[in-house]
Design a protein around this motif. Structure first.
Motif, short mmCIF file in Angstrom:
data_model
loop_
_atom_site.label_atom_id
_atom_site.label_comp_id
_atom_site.label_asym_id
_atom_site.label_seq_id
_atom_site.Cartn_x
_atom_site.Cartn_y
_atom_site.Cartn_z
N ASP A 93 19.51 25.36 -60.24
CA ASP A 93 19.23 26.46 -59.22
C ASP A 93 17.98 25.85 -58.36
N VAL A 94 18.70 25.55 -57.10
CA VAL A 94 17.60 24.99 -56.25
C VAL A 94 17.32 26.00 -54.79
N SER A 95 17.67 27.29 -55.09
CA SER A 95 17.59 28.21 -54.21
C SER A 95 16.35 28.59 -53.92
N SER A 96 15.11 28.38 -54.72
CA SER A 96 13.84 28.53 -54.03
C SER A 96 13.13 27.58 -53.73
N LEU A 97 13.77 26.17 -53.71
CA LEU A 97 12.87 24.95 -53.44
C LEU A 97 13.17 24.89 -51.76
N ASN A 98 11.98 24.04 -51.31
CA ASN A 98 11.53 23.87 -49.91
C ASN A 98 12.08 22.26 -50.00
N TYR A 99 13.04 22.03 -49.04
CA TYR A 99 13.37 20.75 -48.71
C TYR A 99 13.00 20.23 -47.54
N TYR A 100 12.76 18.93 -47.19
CA TYR A 100 12.41 18.33 -46.05
C TYR A 100 13.12 17.19 -45.47
N ALA A 101 13.47 16.98 -44.35
CA ALA A 101 13.77 15.59 -43.91
C ALA A 101 12.36 14.83 -43.46
N GLU A 102 12.19 13.75 -43.70
CA GLU A 102 11.04 12.80 -43.26
C GLU A 102 11.53 11.61 -42.73
N VAL A 103 10.55 11.26 -41.76
CA VAL A 103 10.42 9.62 -41.22
C VAL A 103 9.21 8.92 -41.92
N TRP A 104 9.51 7.72 -42.38
CA TRP A 104 8.26 7.18 -42.80
C TRP A 104 8.36 5.87 -42.36
N SER A 105 7.03 5.29 -42.01
CA SER A 105 6.91 3.68 -41.75
C SER A 105 7.26 2.97 -42.98
N MET A 106 7.45 1.88 -43.10
CA MET A 106 7.32 0.89 -44.26
C MET A 106 6.55 -0.12 -44.25
N THR A 107 6.17 -0.80 -45.49
CA THR A 107 5.46 -1.77 -45.82
C THR A 107 6.82 -2.41 -46.91
N ALA A 120 11.00 23.08 -43.04
CA ALA A 120 11.42 23.32 -44.41
C ALA A 120 12.84 24.07 -44.32
N VAL A 121 13.54 23.58 -45.12
CA VAL A 121 15.00 24.40 -45.66
C VAL A 121 14.95 24.88 -46.97
N THR A 122 14.84 26.17 -46.99
CA THR A 122 14.81 26.69 -48.36
C THR A 122 16.18 27.78 -48.54
N GLY A 123 16.32 28.00 -49.90
CA GLY A 123 17.33 28.79 -50.11
C GLY A 123 18.96 28.34 -49.97
N ILE A 124 19.07 26.83 -50.40
CA ILE A 124 20.47 26.29 -50.12
C ILE A 124 21.31 26.52 -51.56
N ALA A 125 22.32 27.10 -51.45
CA ALA A 125 23.09 27.64 -52.58
C ALA A 125 24.42 27.01 -52.53
N SER A 126 24.73 26.23 -51.61
CA SER A 126 25.99 25.46 -51.56
C SER A 126 25.89 23.90 -50.83
N THR A 127 27.02 23.33 -51.41
CA THR A 127 27.04 21.77 -50.74
C THR A 127 27.58 21.74 -49.17
N GLY A 128 27.67 20.65 -48.87
CA GLY A 128 28.00 20.46 -47.51
C GLY A 128 26.88 20.31 -46.58
N TRP A 129 27.12 19.97 -45.50
CA TRP A 129 26.12 19.58 -44.40
C TRP A 129 25.11 20.66 -44.05
N LYS A 130 23.67 20.03 -44.09
CA LYS A 130 22.77 20.96 -43.82
C LYS A 130 21.73 20.43 -42.80
N GLN A 131 21.33 21.17 -41.95
CA GLN A 131 20.57 20.91 -40.60
C GLN A 131 18.95 20.94 -40.97
N PHE A 132 18.34 19.86 -40.60
CA PHE A 132 17.03 19.84 -40.59
C PHE A 132 16.42 19.43 -39.12
N ASP A 133 15.44 20.35 -38.74
CA ASP A 133 15.12 20.11 -37.28
C ASP A 133 13.62 19.58 -37.17
N PHE A 134 13.48 18.52 -36.28
CA PHE A 134 12.25 18.09 -36.09
C PHE A 134 11.47 18.81 -34.61
#
Length: 205
Positions: A93-107, A120-134
């Motif tokens: 059950d991930v419906s209460s978790l906060n997910y984030y898309a992030e961009v990192w520099s690399m070494t 944050a995108v919270t309350g995800i209960a199904s598969t498929g495409w999910k949208q994250f906004d910057f």
């Protein structure tokens, strides 16, 4: 006489008047208070990998804390405003978790410093495409390696990483970089050279 001619050349909207002057003003935003249009997030992605060929895990435990695209580059300066992520599997059950898309520099292959984080995108209960906004866009420089990843902050993860997702990866399409996972300490766990993260990238324009 020369001064009069110069003034007429510099101020054609005043000298010509009527429709001709208005047409010139529309072509020149500095005349009659015109201004360039504000940028907005494009409705279609500028680049994407969309086929569900396999999957990688993203969970609140090493070695799967981060999952996404390593060594991602853009050919010219780009402001990333949105990332769509294809969810392949939800475990527990991930419906209460906060997910984030992030961009990192690399070494080399490790995550170095976070460049930006989506809302944050919270309350995800199904598969498929999910949208994250910057908000306001995430500025990427040309010919620079970035990691574009999905992660979550562990909030309400009372089952110690047993509630998690798998995101889809696509057989290589020729996009810069490959799919990868990183550990909690931000070192790379594995790169999957024949796959790319199933992401859709949108930019400000």
């Amino acid at each position: 006489m020369k001064r009069i001619i110069l003034i007429l050349l510099l101020l054609p909207s005043l000298a010509w008047g009527g429709d001709l002057g208005q047409d010139y003003a529309r072509m020149n935003p500095y005349i009659l208070g015109g201004a360039a249009a504000a940028l907005s997030c494009a409705a279609t992605p500028y680049e994407s990998a969309e086929t569900d060929s396999n999957n990688i895990t993203v969970k609140n435990s090493t070695p799967y804390t981060y999952g996404g695209q390593t060594a991602y580059t853009v050919s010219g300066a780009t402001s990333l405003c949105r990332l769509d992520v294809l969810y392949d599997t939800i475990v527990g059950d991930v419906s209460s978790l906060n997910y984030y898309a992030e961009v990192w520099s690399m070494t080399t292959t490790s995550l170095n410093s976070r460049v930006c984080q989506s809302a944050a995108v919270t309350g995800i209960a199904s598969t498929g495409w999910k949208q994250f906004d910057f908000s306001g866009g995430c500025d990427l420089s040309a010919a620079t390696n970035y990691a574009v990843v999905l992660t979550h902050d562990g909030t309400n993860d009372s089952f110690n990483g047993n509630n998690y997702i798998r995101i889809s990866v696509t057989s290589s399409t020729g996009m810069a970089g490959t799919a990868a996972n990183w550990k909690t300490d931000k070192t790379e766990m594995a790169a999957y050279g024949t796959y790319e993260a199933a992401f859709k990238y949108y930019k400000m324009e």
